[in-house]
Design a protein around this motif. Structure first.
Motif, PDB file in Angstrom:
ATOM      1  N   ALA A 121      75.036  23.302 -42.893  1.00  0.00           N
ATOM      2  CA  ALA A 121      74.266  22.677 -41.811  1.00  0.00           C
ATOM      3  C   ALA A 121      72.946  23.419 -41.549  1.00  0.00           C
ATOM      4  CB  ALA A 121      75.100  22.639 -40.538  1.00  0.00           C
ATOM      5  N   LEU A 122      73.017  24.712 -41.586  1.00  0.00           N
ATOM      6  CA  LEU A 122      71.858  25.486 -41.077  1.00  0.00           C
ATOM      7  C   LEU A 122      71.102  26.302 -42.109  1.00  0.00           C
ATOM      8  CD1 LEU A 122      73.467  26.842 -37.767  1.00  0.00           C
ATOM      9  CD2 LEU A 122      71.917  24.904 -38.039  1.00  0.00           C
ATOM     10  N   CYS A 152      64.634  32.221 -37.845  1.00  0.00           N
ATOM     11  CA  CYS A 152      64.529  33.027 -36.610  1.00  0.00           C
ATOM     12  C   CYS A 152      65.431  32.471 -35.516  1.00  0.00           C
ATOM     13  CB  CYS A 152      63.092  33.047 -36.100  1.00  0.00           C
ATOM     14  SG  CYS A 152      61.956  33.916 -37.187  1.00  0.00           S
ATOM     15  N   LEU A 153      65.564  31.148 -35.468  1.00  0.00           N
ATOM     16  CA  LEU A 153      66.371  30.528 -34.413  1.00  0.00           C
ATOM     17  C   LEU A 153      67.823  30.955 -34.510  1.00  0.00           C
ATOM     18  CD1 LEU A 153      64.809  26.965 -34.363  1.00  0.00           C
ATOM     19  CD2 LEU A 153      64.925  28.507 -32.417  1.00  0.00           C
ATOM     20  N   ARG A 154      68.280  31.186 -35.728  1.00  0.00           N
ATOM     21  CA  ARG A 154      69.668  31.615 -35.918  1.00  0.00           C
ATOM     22  C   ARG A 154      69.905  33.019 -35.388  1.00  0.00           C
ATOM     23  NH1 ARG A 154      70.566  32.517 -40.975  1.00  0.00           N
ATOM     24  NH2 ARG A 154      69.032  31.369 -42.183  1.00  0.00           N
ATOM     25  N   LYS A 156      73.326  19.351 -36.528  1.00  0.00           N
ATOM     26  CA  LYS A 156      72.721  20.663 -36.838  1.00  0.00           C
ATOM     27  C   LYS A 156      72.288  21.378 -35.565  1.00  0.00           C
ATOM     28  CE  LYS A 156      70.997  19.529 -41.416  1.00  0.00           C
ATOM     29  NZ  LYS A 156      69.846  19.442 -42.343  1.00  0.00           N
ATOM     30  N   GLU A 157      71.764  20.586 -34.642  1.00  0.00           N
ATOM     31  CA  GLU A 157      71.279  21.211 -33.405  1.00  0.00           C
ATOM     32  C   GLU A 157      72.442  21.792 -32.616  1.00  0.00           C
ATOM     33  OE1 GLU A 157      68.094  19.079 -35.021  1.00  0.00           O
ATOM     34  OE2 GLU A 157      70.056  18.236 -34.529  1.00  0.00           O
ATOM     35  N   GLU A 158      73.584  21.053 -32.641  1.00  0.00           N
ATOM     36  CA  GLU A 158      74.756  21.550 -31.910  1.00  0.00           C
ATOM     37  C   GLU A 158      75.256  22.841 -32.528  1.00  0.00           C
ATOM     38  OE1 GLU A 158      77.224  18.097 -32.203  1.00  0.00           O
ATOM     39  OE2 GLU A 158      76.791  17.429 -30.160  1.00  0.00           O
ATOM     40  N   MET A 159      75.278  22.868 -33.822  1.00  0.00           N
ATOM     41  CA  MET A 159      75.771  24.065 -34.503  1.00  0.00           C
ATOM     42  C   MET A 159      74.808  25.228 -34.289  1.00  0.00           C
ATOM     43  SD  MET A 159      77.434  22.507 -37.929  1.00  0.00           S
ATOM     44  CE  MET A 159      78.503  23.855 -38.196  1.00  0.00           C
ATOM     45  N   LEU A 160      73.528  24.917 -34.275  1.00  0.00           N
ATOM     46  CA  LEU A 160      72.542  25.978 -34.021  1.00  0.00           C
ATOM     47  C   LEU A 160      72.728  26.521 -32.618  1.00  0.00           C
ATOM     48  CD1 LEU A 160      69.963  27.536 -34.951  1.00  0.00           C
ATOM     49  CD2 LEU A 160      68.645  25.701 -33.889  1.00  0.00           C
ATOM     50  N   ASN A 161      72.966  25.594 -31.703  1.00  0.00           N
ATOM     51  CA  ASN A 161      73.162  25.991 -30.313  1.00  0.00           C
ATOM     52  C   ASN A 161      74.376  26.909 -30.170  1.00  0.00           C
ATOM     53  OD1 ASN A 161      72.432  25.923 -27.644  1.00  0.00           O
ATOM     54  ND2 ASN A 161      73.745  24.181 -27.171  1.00  0.00           N
TER      55      ASN A 161
END
Lengths: 557, 190
Positions: free
Chosen positions: A15-16, B35-37, B120-125
């Motif tokens: 996913a990421l 970087c967000l991760r 993806k956004e949820e998982m990133l969050n």
């Protein structure tokens, strides 16, 4: 359990792993600002000013300076005609004073005439003369390029063959060679304008790209050599390539190797060429030679300099006594200068303009003698004087029988009575006044010069000549005034300075190239006032000549 | 006009702003994602991104063409994130060597994660909500494929600590994802 963990990891990874998100648009501006200050700290001036700003500002400086110079030159000629009566022919009076300046002028002329005769060095000069002839010759020329099977043999160049038109002897360059050249973005026509002279930044890019395309800069020459193996049998004495291909090949060599691997010796009758192929033994020396001469002048550079000057004055005036007195009492000075210039280079010619501070003046040692009044001895001389003054208004004729005469008619009788006179008594010992004065006149100057660079090694030479326009900033000191011989401070009433002076400049020196960005230089300079520092109303014409040494650093943009 | 990567690199080495901007535009979004991760929010991620690009511009001369350029950029960004983390969180890691790893592994529940569908956004969050220490180890192990030994050296912790942090991170993430799926299911019902 491990499988579960792996699934979890894979889920997140899939996913990421390639997840991307645009940052906020302001970030780029903030980043650029921060890099701006970082570049200043690291003297990375490329990003401080855009090329266009530097270009246009240099144009403005040069054009303004030229305009000011021409304006004042024209004005000066006009005022010269008006005020010619004030100053007696200087050729008579200034002979003695200008002897030194005349010899200097002669020397300057000699130097400048010698410069015009000298060959200007360019990258093409690194090629030997015979190769140049080949390039410039419109007729097909014969060349030989060593192939690996004949590495140790000597080949001849015959630039003007009578059988140049025989097509049998032509060998066309392999197409792959052409594509190699095309990759390096060279013109296939071989126009001299497309030759990379290194001063064009895009050409420099091509140089860099060609260098980066192949790890070894000389690899492409090897490629050519290898490809020659596969060609038709090459006649050892005569191998004729198409002119355009020939030029391409030579350009390739020029591009990659400013000093070619092969040299041409002139053995008197026939020009023969000894082609030294590149091999492991000589690769390093060739590389060293090439790196030395591969420096290509950038278009723009900033120079910062400082140094010391010797300043001497030249006086001219009809007041000979005054001039003599001043020459006796005044000495030349040693002072300093500093400044910065922007330099625009095209091939080996450059134009330079900038700003600098300069100081002129002299050290004055004057001794004056004055009488001291003795106030106690001074007195009234009480003497009674009577002066009878008779005024007449006419004559009355008196006649008698015998004589003819006239008798004055008295109008009035004036009696002047002088009571006493004041008698000043001076001391028998005279007073000596000694003045030790440092006269300093400061100018901010804008020099505009044109010059030439010479040499191929990291240590090179240049000569520049031009004019500068000096703007008076301040003046401090004292001088003997003409006519009265009093010593007075600099002020507008007694000493009317010209607010703008213009000078002739000559600079000659050497510079050492440290790397592609930095170089250091040392030069001698000569400057001569074209106009006097004083206004035309002043009866003395005062000019200075300055001989100086400057050292500095140059930063390429 | 198309410019090759070599030209961009050459321009950046020469310090030209135009090439630097092109490099930024090409890689900023990807590096921002990296970087967000490693951070809690977008603001912190942008700080690290900016710092990272400044280091890239300053050190681009050291790039030796011996690998992928993107990989080299990513390494710089990650090192910047680690430095940023170490500045802000000096004493986060607690060495718990006395807890045996095998015990920890057995105690974790098996959850069927495959059925869960997350954006993806949820998982990133979810990753952003991870505690700092877990986040660093999880990112370095899972995404950057570093070994525990390497992670230990980079974060100045022991290898065991790295392993335990990873296990804890996984457990935390699993629980979080479960909670999230329950909430989603509840929302759908409504």
């Amino acid at each position: 359990m491990k499988e579960v963990n792996n699934k979890l990891d894979d889920m997140f990874k899939s996913a990421l792993e390639d997840y991307s998100q645009e940052p906020s648009p302001k970030l780029l501006n903030v980043l650029n600002k921060k890099m701006f200050f970082k570049d200043i700290a690291r003297f990375n001036f490329r990003n401080l000013f855009s090329k266009s700003i530097i270009k246009y500002s240099s144009y403005v400086v040069i054009s303004v300076s030229t305009f000011v110079a021409s304006y004042y030159l024209i004005n000066n000629n006009k005022t010269d005609n008006k005020n010619s009566n004030q100053i007696i022919s200087q050729s008579q009076i200034n002979t003695q004073n200008h002897n030194t300046s005349d010899t200097l002028n002669n020397n300057i002329r000699n130097i400048s005439s010698n410069n015009s005769l000298e060959n200007k060095t360019t990258i093409n000069d690194s090629l030997n003369n015979n190769q140049k002839n080949i390039l410039n010759n419109k007729n097909e020329a014969n060349t030989v390029i060593n192939n690996s099977t004949h590495q140790n043999s000597l080949k001849k160049i015959e630039p003007n063959l009578s059988d140049k038109n025989t097509t049998d002897n032509k060998n066309t360059v392999n197409n792959t060679t052409q594509t190699d050249l095309n990759k390096n973005k060279l013109s296939s026509k071989g126009n001299s304008k497309n030759k990379p002279n290194g001063n064009n930044i895009s050409d420099k890019k091509n140089l860099d790209i060609s260098a980066s395309d192949s790890k070894n800069k000389f690899e492409s020459i090897k490629i050519l050599e290898e490809k020659n193996k596969n060609k038709n049998t090459i006649d050892n004495n005569k191998n004729i390539y198409n002119t355009s291909d020939l030029k391409n090949i030579n350009y390739k060599i020029t591009l990659l190797q400013p000093k070619p691997a092969f040299t041409i010796k002139n053995d008197g009758e026939n020009t023969s060429s000894d082609f030294i192929p590149i091999n492991d033994n000589n690769k390093e020396t060739i590389k060293k030679n090439n790196t030395k001469s591969k420096y290509i002048f950038p278009k723009y550079a900033i120079e910062v300099y400082g140094g010391g000057d010797y300043v001497n004055k030249i006086l001219s005036s009809p007041l000979n006594t005054y001039i003599n007195e001043r020459n006796k009492t005044e000495k030349s000075i040693y002072t300093y200068n500093f400044g910065a210039d922007i330099k625009y280079t095209l091939k080996n010619t450059f134009i330079q303009a900038g700003v600098n501070k300069s100081i002129v003046g002299e050290n004055v040692v004057i001794t004056t003698i004055s009488k001291l009044l003795d106030s106690s001895a001074s007195h009234f001389n009480y003497q009674y004087h009577q002066i009878i003054h008779i005024d007449t208004i006419g004559w009355i004729p008196v006649w008698d029988s015998i004589h003819r005469d006239s008798i004055p008619i008295l109008d009035s009788v004036i009696f002047n009575t002088v009571d006493s006179n004041w008698v000043s008594v001076y001391d028998s010992v005279n007073k000596e006044n000694k003045y030790n004065i440092k006269n300093r006149i400061n100018y901010i100057e804008i020099p505009v010069l044109i010059g030439f660079n010479f040499g191929n090694s990291p240590l090179r030479f240049n000569v520049a000549t031009g004019v500068s326009f000096g703007f008076l900033t301040n003046s401090k000191g004292k001088l003997i005034r003409p006519y009265t011989n009093d010593v007075s401070d600099f002020n507008k009433t007694y000493f009317p300075f010209n607010k703008i002076i213009y000078n002739y400049i000559l600079r000659a020196g050497c510079f050492y190239i440290i790397n592609e960005r930095w170089s250091i230089f040392m030069r001698g300079s000569f400057k001569y006032n074209i106009n006097s520092i004083f206004d035309k109303s002043y009866p003395v014409n005062q000019k200075y000549y300055t001989i100086g040494i400057q050292g500095g650093i140059s930063v390429n943009l | 006009m198309m410019i090759s990567e070599e030209q961009i690199i050459a321009g950046c080495i020469a310090g030209k702003r135009h090439e630097r901007n092109m490099l930024y535009k090409k890689y900023a979004s990807k590096m921002h994602g990296v970087c967000l991760r490693y951070t809690i929010n977008k603001a912190e991620a942008e700080d690290i991104l900016m710092e990272g690009f400044m280091k890239i511009y300053s050190n681009i001369k050291t790039f030796r063409n011996d690998g992928s350029f993107e990989g080299w950029l990513k390494r710089i960004i990650i090192n910047t994130a680690i430095t940023h983390y170490r500045k802000n969180n000096k004493y986060h890691f607690i060495d718990i060597e006395q807890i045996e790893l095998s015990e920890m592994e057995d105690s974790q529940e098996e959850n069927d994660i495959e059925e869960m569908q997350f954006s993806k956004e949820e998982m990133l969050n979810v990753i952003q909500q991870l505690p700092e220490g877990y986040k660093m180890v999880f990112n370095l192990f899972v995404f950057e494929n570093y070994s525990h030994k390497e992670i230990a050296e980079m974060l100045e912790i022991s290898e065991n600590t790295s392993k335990t942090q990873l296990l804890k991170a996984r457990k935390w993430l699993r629980n979080k994802l479960q909670d999230l799926s329950i909430k989603k299911f509840a929302m759908l019902k409504l």
